[in-house]
Design a protein around this motif. Structure first.
Motif, PDB file in Angstrom:
ATOM      1  N   ARG A 105       5.138  11.184  -5.290  1.00  0.00           N
ATOM      2  CA  ARG A 105       5.206  10.585  -6.625  1.00  0.00           C
ATOM      3  C   ARG A 105       4.551  11.494  -7.667  1.00  0.00           C
ATOM      4  O   ARG A 105       5.049  11.647  -8.773  1.00  0.00           O
ATOM      5  N   ALA A 106       3.403  12.106  -7.313  1.00  0.00           N
ATOM      6  CA  ALA A 106       2.712  13.012  -8.236  1.00  0.00           C
ATOM      7  C   ALA A 106       3.573  14.248  -8.521  1.00  0.00           C
ATOM      8  O   ALA A 106       3.657  14.709  -9.668  1.00  0.00           O
ATOM      9  N   LYS A 107       4.234  14.763  -7.488  1.00  0.00           N
ATOM     10  CA  LYS A 107       5.099  15.931  -7.645  1.00  0.00           C
ATOM     11  C   LYS A 107       6.290  15.609  -8.552  1.00  0.00           C
ATOM     12  O   LYS A 107       6.629  16.387  -9.442  1.00  0.00           O
ATOM     13  N   ARG A 167       0.848  -1.184   0.000  1.00  0.00           N
ATOM     14  CA  ARG A 167       0.000   0.000   0.000  1.00  0.00           C
ATOM     15  C   ARG A 167       0.888   1.239   0.000  1.00  0.00           C
ATOM     16  O   ARG A 167       1.941   1.250   0.621  1.00  0.00           O
ATOM     17  N   ARG A 168       0.439   2.259  -0.685  1.00  0.00           N
ATOM     18  CA  ARG A 168       1.182   3.509  -0.704  1.00  0.00           C
ATOM     19  C   ARG A 168       0.469   4.508   0.194  1.00  0.00           C
ATOM     20  O   ARG A 168      -0.749   4.686   0.098  1.00  0.00           O
ATOM     21  N   SER A 169       1.248   5.193   1.005  1.00  0.00           N
ATOM     22  CA  SER A 169       0.651   6.187   1.889  1.00  0.00           C
ATOM     23  C   SER A 169       0.278   7.437   1.090  1.00  0.00           C
ATOM     24  O   SER A 169       0.732   7.645  -0.037  1.00  0.00           O
ATOM     25  N   LYS A 170      -0.530   8.281   1.692  1.00  0.00           N
ATOM     26  CA  LYS A 170      -0.962   9.505   1.042  1.00  0.00           C
ATOM     27  C   LYS A 170       0.239  10.426   0.783  1.00  0.00           C
ATOM     28  O   LYS A 170       0.344  11.043  -0.281  1.00  0.00           O
ATOM     29  N   LYS A 171       1.148  10.482   1.751  1.00  0.00           N
ATOM     30  CA  LYS A 171       2.344  11.318   1.625  1.00  0.00           C
ATOM     31  C   LYS A 171       3.219  10.837   0.461  1.00  0.00           C
ATOM     32  O   LYS A 171       3.727  11.628  -0.333  1.00  0.00           O
ATOM     33  N   TYR A 172       3.362   9.524   0.346  1.00  0.00           N
ATOM     34  CA  TYR A 172       4.168   8.948  -0.737  1.00  0.00           C
ATOM     35  C   TYR A 172       3.507   9.210  -2.086  1.00  0.00           C
ATOM     36  O   TYR A 172       4.180   9.528  -3.067  1.00  0.00           O
ATOM     37  N   GLN A 173       2.182   9.095  -2.158  1.00  0.00           N
ATOM     38  CA  GLN A 173       1.464   9.352  -3.395  1.00  0.00           C
ATOM     39  C   GLN A 173       1.628  10.812  -3.834  1.00  0.00           C
ATOM     40  O   GLN A 173       1.798  11.091  -5.022  1.00  0.00           O
ATOM     41  N   GLN A 174       1.597  11.748  -2.870  1.00  0.00           N
ATOM     42  CA  GLN A 174       1.793  13.162  -3.198  1.00  0.00           C
ATOM     43  C   GLN A 174       3.216  13.407  -3.731  1.00  0.00           C
ATOM     44  O   GLN A 174       3.404  14.165  -4.691  1.00  0.00           O
TER      45      GLN A 174
END
Length: 105
Positions: A12-14, A3-10
């Motif tokens: 990756r998007a950046k 699972r990817r955390s919300k912080k990690y997803q942000q």
């Protein structure tokens, strides 16, 4: 799959956004071709004046452009010395051609 955390997803998007912006900038700049400036024929001039023998003697080394960027065609007092030689070899030649003199005192 992890699972990817919300912080990690942000993060990756950046990163993905910055990669896309860099790629877009590269594509837009591909049309502009930088032309390097032309090198002058006479690249360097070394003048040595020796006052050791009573009257001054001037030796002129003129370093002209050759077929390589890091080499020169060298003229000493207007006569061709070497057709292609590097700057460190030129300085070595200067050092060897100007011998030491004993002091007259």
């Amino acid at each position: 799959m992890y699972r990817r955390s919300k912080k990690y997803q942000q993060l990756r998007a950046k990163v993905a956004k910055s990669i896309a912006a860099r790629e877009q900038k590269r594509i837009e700049g591909a049309n502009e071709v930088e032309i390097p400036p032309l090198l002058p024929e006479l690249r360097k001039k070394i003048e040595i004046t020796s006052f050791d023998m009573g009257e001054p003697i001037t030796i002129t080394f003129e370093l002209f452009k050759s077929d390589r960027i890091d080499c020169y065609k060298v003229f000493v007092n207007g006569k061709l010395w070497k057709k292609r030689i590097g700057l460190s070899r030129v300085l070595e030649g200067i050092r060897k051609s100007l011998p030491r003199h004993s002091s007259l005192v």
